[in-house]
Design a protein around this motif. Sequence first.
Motif, PDB file in Angstrom:
ATOM      1  N   UNK A 142      -2.037 -36.312  18.706  1.00 26.35           N
ATOM      2  CA  UNK A 142      -3.069 -35.724  17.612  1.00 26.35           C
ATOM      3  C   UNK A 142      -2.994 -33.945  18.699  1.00 26.35           C
ATOM      4  N   UNK A 143      -2.984 -34.381  19.584  1.00 28.74           N
ATOM      5  CA  UNK A 143      -2.684 -32.253  20.585  1.00 28.74           C
ATOM      6  C   UNK A 143      -1.192 -31.597  20.256  1.00 28.74           C
ATOM      7  N   UNK A 144      -0.377 -33.212  20.180  1.00 25.58           N
ATOM      8  CA  UNK A 144       0.939 -32.845  19.698  1.00 25.58           C
ATOM      9  C   UNK A 144       1.677 -32.305  18.699  1.00 25.58           C
ATOM     10  N   UNK A 145       0.910 -32.763  17.916  1.00 23.94           N
ATOM     11  CA  UNK A 145       1.392 -32.118  16.765  1.00 23.94           C
ATOM     12  C   UNK A 145       0.460 -30.952  15.861  1.00 23.94           C
ATOM     13  N   UNK A 146      -0.847 -30.658  16.769  1.00 23.09           N
ATOM     14  CA  UNK A 146      -1.572 -29.717  16.465  1.00 23.09           C
ATOM     15  C   UNK A 146      -0.996 -28.296  16.963  1.00 23.09           C
ATOM     16  N   UNK A 147       0.217 -28.720  18.086  1.00 24.94           N
ATOM     17  CA  UNK A 147       1.071 -27.380  18.857  1.00 24.94           C
ATOM     18  C   UNK A 147       1.313 -27.091  18.010  1.00 24.94           C
ATOM     19  N   UNK A 148       2.475 -28.215  17.384  1.00 26.62           N
ATOM     20  CA  UNK A 148       3.595 -27.802  16.638  1.00 26.62           C
ATOM     21  C   UNK A 148       2.820 -27.068  15.459  1.00 26.62           C
ATOM     22  N   UNK A 149       2.094 -27.378  14.524  1.00 27.26           N
ATOM     23  CA  UNK A 149       1.219 -26.756  13.638  1.00 27.26           C
ATOM     24  C   UNK A 149       1.673 -25.394  13.842  1.00 27.26           C
ATOM     25  N   UNK A 150       0.293 -25.080  15.234  1.00 27.29           N
ATOM     26  CA  UNK A 150      -0.007 -24.082  15.564  1.00 27.29           C
ATOM     27  C   UNK A 150       1.466 -23.005  15.711  1.00 27.29           C
ATOM     28  N   UNK A 151       2.299 -22.802  16.155  1.00 27.90           N
ATOM     29  CA  UNK A 151       3.620 -22.843  16.034  1.00 27.90           C
ATOM     30  C   UNK A 151       4.153 -21.834  15.204  1.00 27.90           C
ATOM     31  N   UNK A 152       4.222 -22.796  14.669  1.00 26.87           N
ATOM     32  CA  UNK A 152       4.875 -22.779  12.488  1.00 26.87           C
ATOM     33  C   UNK A 152       4.836 -21.119  12.433  1.00 26.87           C
ATOM     34  N   UNK A 153       5.407 -21.021  11.530  1.00 24.13           N
ATOM     35  CA  UNK A 153       5.145 -19.012  11.330  1.00 24.13           C
ATOM     36  C   UNK A 153       4.560 -19.542   9.628  1.00 24.13           C
ATOM     37  N   UNK A 154       4.740 -20.560   9.734  1.00 25.52           N
ATOM     38  CA  UNK A 154       3.737 -20.681   8.146  1.00 25.52           C
ATOM     39  C   UNK A 154       2.069 -20.832   8.363  1.00 25.52           C
ATOM     40  N   UNK A 155       1.428 -20.170   8.035  1.00 23.77           N
ATOM     41  CA  UNK A 155      -0.151 -20.767   7.396  1.00 23.77           C
ATOM     42  C   UNK A 155      -0.828 -22.141   7.364  1.00 23.77           C
ATOM     43  N   UNK A 156      -1.480 -22.220   7.710  1.00 25.63           N
ATOM     44  CA  UNK A 156      -1.423 -24.402   7.930  1.00 25.63           C
ATOM     45  C   UNK A 156      -3.189 -23.792   7.887  1.00 25.63           C
ATOM     46  N   UNK A 157      -3.072 -25.310   6.368  1.00 26.92           N
ATOM     47  CA  UNK A 157      -4.519 -25.105   6.766  1.00 26.92           C
ATOM     48  C   UNK A 157      -4.803 -26.437   6.551  1.00 26.92           C
ATOM     49  N   UNK A 158      -5.829 -27.452   7.243  1.00 27.57           N
ATOM     50  CA  UNK A 158      -5.583 -28.314   6.888  1.00 27.57           C
ATOM     51  C   UNK A 158      -7.504 -29.374   6.461  1.00 27.57           C
ATOM     52  N   UNK A 159      -7.628 -30.262   5.432  1.00 31.28           N
ATOM     53  CA  UNK A 159      -9.565 -30.929   5.800  1.00 31.28           C
ATOM     54  C   UNK A 159      -9.122 -32.083   5.478  1.00 31.28           C
ATOM     55  N   UNK A 160     -10.649 -32.659   5.713  1.00 34.71           N
ATOM     56  CA  UNK A 160     -10.505 -33.477   5.281  1.00 34.71           C
ATOM     57  C   UNK A 160     -10.730 -34.176   3.701  1.00 34.71           C
ATOM     58  N   UNK A 161     -11.232 -35.327   3.895  1.00 35.53           N
ATOM     59  CA  UNK A 161     -11.539 -36.047   2.844  1.00 35.53           C
ATOM     60  C   UNK A 161     -13.125 -35.952   1.688  1.00 35.53           C
ATOM     61  N   UNK A 162     -13.354 -34.456   2.775  1.00 34.72           N
ATOM     62  CA  UNK A 162     -14.358 -34.989   2.014  1.00 34.72           C
ATOM     63  C   UNK A 162     -14.207 -33.036   1.788  1.00 34.72           C
ATOM     64  N   UNK A 163     -13.282 -32.441   2.011  1.00 34.17           N
ATOM     65  CA  UNK A 163     -13.209 -31.094   2.026  1.00 34.17           C
ATOM     66  C   UNK A 163     -13.250 -30.315   2.736  1.00 34.17           C
ATOM     67  N   UNK A 164     -13.985 -30.033   4.040  1.00 34.02           N
ATOM     68  CA  UNK A 164     -14.098 -29.618   5.290  1.00 34.02           C
ATOM     69  C   UNK A 164     -12.516 -29.931   5.835  1.00 34.02           C
ATOM     70  N   UNK A 165     -12.733 -27.870   6.208  1.00 35.86           N
ATOM     71  CA  UNK A 165     -12.171 -27.719   6.882  1.00 35.86           C
ATOM     72  C   UNK A 165     -11.777 -27.694   8.566  1.00 35.86           C
ATOM     73  N   UNK A 166     -10.487 -28.853   8.480  1.00 38.14           N
ATOM     74  CA  UNK A 166     -10.612 -29.045   9.543  1.00 38.14           C
ATOM     75  C   UNK A 166      -9.348 -28.618  10.683  1.00 38.14           C
ATOM     76  N   UNK A 167      -8.416 -27.664  10.475  1.00 35.88           N
ATOM     77  CA  UNK A 167      -7.141 -27.181  11.390  1.00 35.88           C
ATOM     78  C   UNK A 167      -7.100 -25.759  10.471  1.00 35.88           C
ATOM     79  N   UNK A 168      -7.370 -24.516  11.234  1.00 39.50           N
ATOM     80  CA  UNK A 168      -6.660 -23.308  10.958  1.00 39.50           C
ATOM     81  C   UNK A 168      -5.753 -22.445  11.910  1.00 39.50           C
TER      82      UNK A 168
END
Length: 289
Positions: A142-168
């Motif tokens: 999970x930390x490795x995947x988060x590191x990749x997403x953190x360093x991509x130039x595009x904005x990445x927003x993730x939310x869970x099945x309940x609609x709560x934002x978990x990654x920004x």
Amino acid sequence: DSSHSPTGSTILLVEDDPGHAQIVQDYFSLAESFLVEWVDCVEDLWVELKQGGYDVVLLDFRLPDGNGLDALVEISARGYDLPVLMVTARGDERVAAEAIRLGAADYIVKQSDYFMALPAAIYRALETHELKKSIQASWKKIRYQAMILENVPDAVVVWDVEGRITFWNSAAVSLFGWYAAERLGEHVSESYFPMFSPALGWPIKTFDLNEVERAVTTRNGKIIWVSSRVTALWDESKKGHLIGTMDVVRDMTERKAMISKIELAQTRLAEKARLASVGELASGIAHRI
């Protein structure tokens, strides 16, 4: 595979009392599917651990060349990753508590029949250790995947099945103007979707793999154009089990402005060509007249 199943595991018994050691070895050879190797001092403990092949250490507190607590700390310091059960004297709760604090998987009070309690404790320690390793591997992934997403130039927003934002990620902060701490835990229908035009609807029932152009109103009121791709996230271990949604957003305001300029220039060029054609036609008619 002894590293994945308690059955068939190899125990390293560190015990200075030959009588107790013999009882433990005999008991496990008859009643349990464990192989027990025995050493009687800390020095031999290091020799055996260096050779490898052990799944759990059964460590007596009192040893001729040291004590179990010091050895417990040293096992971890030397990088050995295996559960250690401390064997303490009857009523020595202080040693037991200190052993747990220092990382022992469990402790056994040495009584005349203490070996009867060993199998359950060893099974429990091995299973707990495997669970911890699995959790650590998952968190590492999970930390490795988060590191990749953190360093991509595009904005990445993730939310869970309940609609709560978990990654920004950081790019989302730069693009939208809101910090992750202000958005994490918020519901997308209240704090994310309203920024878009046309807006996304909650819940999302279908996922289009194509990018969709949308206008976005940022925190400072600026309207920008983005391309947005909303993707479903599925649990690899549970086929067809939705665990969340990811939106990858790319700023295309400059590209949109450039395309508009090109289209405007093409329109003007076509208009000039049309006017030129009309002028040539009028000139021809006038010449004939």
